[in-house]
Design an enzyme around this catalytic site. Structure first.
Site, short mmCIF file in Angstrom:
data_model
loop_
_atom_site.label_atom_id
_atom_site.label_comp_id
_atom_site.label_asym_id
_atom_site.label_seq_id
_atom_site.Cartn_x
_atom_site.Cartn_y
_atom_site.Cartn_z
CE1 TYR A 70 -3.03 -3.07 0.32
CE2 TYR A 70 -2.79 -2.98 2.71
CZ TYR A 70 -3.28 -3.60 1.58
OH TYR A 70 -4.01 -4.76 1.70
CG HIS A 71 4.29 1.51 0.76
ND1 HIS A 71 5.37 0.73 1.16
CD2 HIS A 71 3.50 1.65 1.85
CE1 HIS A 71 5.21 0.40 2.43
NE2 HIS A 71 4.09 0.95 2.88
N PRO A 72 1.60 3.27 -3.06
CG PRO A 72 -0.60 3.91 -3.54
CD PRO A 72 0.23 3.17 -2.52
#
Length: 554
Positions: free
Chosen positions: A469-471
């Site tokens: 969850y690190h876009p």
């Protein structure tokens, strides 16, 4: 009311900018579609798996079928709430490695090298380090900033066993991975203070509102209004009514690496052919909008425990109720921690200058969606490569502002991704085979000891890799003559006056570890650019780099 600045998004960077602008006496409107962050599922650190799976707090984005992951569709949570993703994330605090930011500058982000950004990390922090042997060096940290950063108590013996195992495997122990030396194993830090989540809303937005100069406007941002080449406001929808909130000075988009490129494209800023395909008038032909999408993938390597000391004994209705009640009345106990209290950063091989594999240790075998392993007591480590070469895109599905954008990460599209993941699995197995873990490791749950060959591991990766969850990267920063750059080093959108972007979208390359810290730093630094201030003086502190990195892996 007339506003000097209109910010789209009350997330990590947006909140930081709102405070710094309001503190300087500017009138600031912050447009946020999400609701209150007051709920206990947000505020209790141990409840972190709940808000990112709740429609009231999360935009609910998902990828298109990922071709290199067997066509799987992966969740892409983004915060739809005051505080943005800082209100639904795992609260892990990582600045990133010094070389990440030096690379940014090499890629055209002049003035964003480590020497430039370290003073902003210090300005934003109120750091509460350990006492004793693992206390970090305060010279590398900030102690009076808005953002509280703390360490968990590490009461469970598994945390220190994991750190000792890393040392026994030949890696160093780092007292502070956010300080002089990231490389090594040590205590993990979190945006938790006095037993509660310390989000960007608490750190920045609440103080901004208290100045009387900032106001949150609950509305859905449709597009930036651009007149004669200049951004003059934001078109919003509120209670079924469409109106324009005007900015006398500038509009700043800080809506996340998914919504920011979407809003830019709906405003006529993006790849010309793509915009025309959807009937949108082209204001600025910037093909970099929505391109360069990056993320961290990770695997959960799980182990069955020989001792009943994991959190599994609380993984029932009664146990969760007791933890919740203790936290509700005292802000203490297991509910006051995100349970990520030990970590590691290592290099995958000789010739890699700085860490490219990260570890989060968790004293239970469980998924992010809250489903525990059927094997009972167990623990896990989240691990994966930090600098994948794969790149994806965010594109419009239609010209309807309410339509969800298309998200395609192209995960594992580079051959090096597979080699790096296999290496991460094998190095992890070696760490868990050390003497420090022998009293605790009963067996390997997953991938499972039977999976040893490259083909076996590739199948496990394809079926089980998950987003961390690190876009980021979808409106990247660079030189104004770079055709793929979207913003210049002062966060100004190239080709449109009076418009800036400041959030994780502008990262030229993903940073090591979790992105909340770098996103807040981006808001801090962008605020000085917006105000026309001289940047903070550059630091002369030199980070630790393994002296034999060219010839040694550890």
């Amino acid at each position: 009311m007339a506003w000097d600045y209109v910010i789209i998004g009350a997330g990590s960077a947006g909140c930081a900018m709102a405070y710094r602008l309001a503190e300087a006496g500017r009138r600031v409107a912050v447009i946020e579609y999400g609701g209150s962050d007051a709920g206990p599922f947000i505020q209790m650190p141990a409840a972190l798996s709940y808000p990112m799976n709740m429609k009231m707090y999360d935009w609910g984005f998902a990828t298109e079928p990922e071709p290199h992951l067997g066509g799987r569709v992966l969740a892409t949570p983004r915060g739809k709430v005051i505080g943005g993703s800082s209100s639904i994330n795992g609260m892990v605090y990582v600045r990133g490695h010094a070389r990440d930011f030096d690379t940014w500058e090499e890629m055209g982000a002049q003035g964003w090298a480590y020497a430039d950004v370290l003073p902003y990390f210090k300005r934003m922090e109120s750091w509460h380090g350990d006492q004793g042997d693992l206390a970090g060096d305060v010279a590398w940290r900030g102690t009076d900033g808005p953002l509280h950063v703390s360490r968990g108590p590490r009461d469970n013996p598994l945390f220190d066993a994991f750190i000792r195992a890393g040392a026994q495997a030949g890696y160093r122990v780092t007292r502070d991975y956010n300080g002089e030396a990231q490389e090594g194993f040590g205590p993990m830090e979190a945006t938790i203070w006095k037993g509660s989540r310390w989000s960007a809303a608490k750190a920045y937005l609440n103080p901004a509102r208290a100045t009387g100069n900032a106001q949150v406007i609950r509305a859905f941002a449709r597009r930036v209004v651009i007149e004669q080449g200049r951004a003059v406001g934001v078109e919003v929808e509120h209670s079924g009514r469409i109106e324009v909130i005007r900015a006398d000075r500038e509009v700043i988009v800080a809506a996340s690496s998914i919504n920011t490129p979407k809003i830019l494209m709906l405003s006529g800023i993006g790849a010309g052919a793509h915009l025309r395909e959807h009937g949108i008038e082209v204001v600025a032909d910037r093909p970099g909008v929505g391109a360069n999408l990056q993320d961290h993938l990770e695997l959960y390597l799980q182990f069955a425990s020989l001792q009943p000391i994991t959190l599994y004994k609380y993984w029932n209705l009664l146990g969760k109720g007791l933890i919740g009640a203790q936290w509700l009345f005292t802000r203490r106990g297991l509910g006051a921690s995100n349970q990520f209290e030990a970590c590691g950063f290592i290099r995958s091989r000789a010739g890699v200058e700085y860490p490219d594999i990260q570890y989060h240790f968790l004293p239970i075998a469980v998924r992010y969606d809250g489903k525990a392993s059927a094997h009972g007591h167990g623990f896990q480590v989240h691990t994966g490569p930090m600098r994948s070469k794969s790149r994806g895109t965010v594109t419009l599905r239609s010209a309807d502002p309410r339509a969800v954008p298309k998200i395609q990460f192209n995960y594992m599209s580079e051959p090096s991704d597979w080699q790096d993941f296999r290496t991460a699995i094998r190095l992890t197995r070696e760490i868990f085979a050390q003497e420090a873990m022998r009293p605790f490791v009963k067996s390997e749950i997953q991938p499972g000891e039977a999976l040893q060959s490259d083909a076996d591991l590739d199948g496990f990766i394809r079926d089980h890799a998950e987003s961390a969850y690190h876009p980021c990267g979808t409106a990247r920063m660079g030189r104004r003559d770079d055709p793929m750059a979207v913003v210049d080093p002062e966060c100004r959108v190239i080709g449109v006056d009076g418009l800036r972007v400041a959030d994780s979208s502008i990262f030229p390359q993903i940073t090591n570890g979790n992105l909340n810290g770098p996103s807040i730093m981006t808001g801090e630094k962008a605020a000085d650019h917006i105000l026309g201030r001289e940047p903070l003086p550059r630091s002369n502190q030199e980070p630790w780099i393994h002296p034999n990195w060219r010839t040694a892996q550890r």
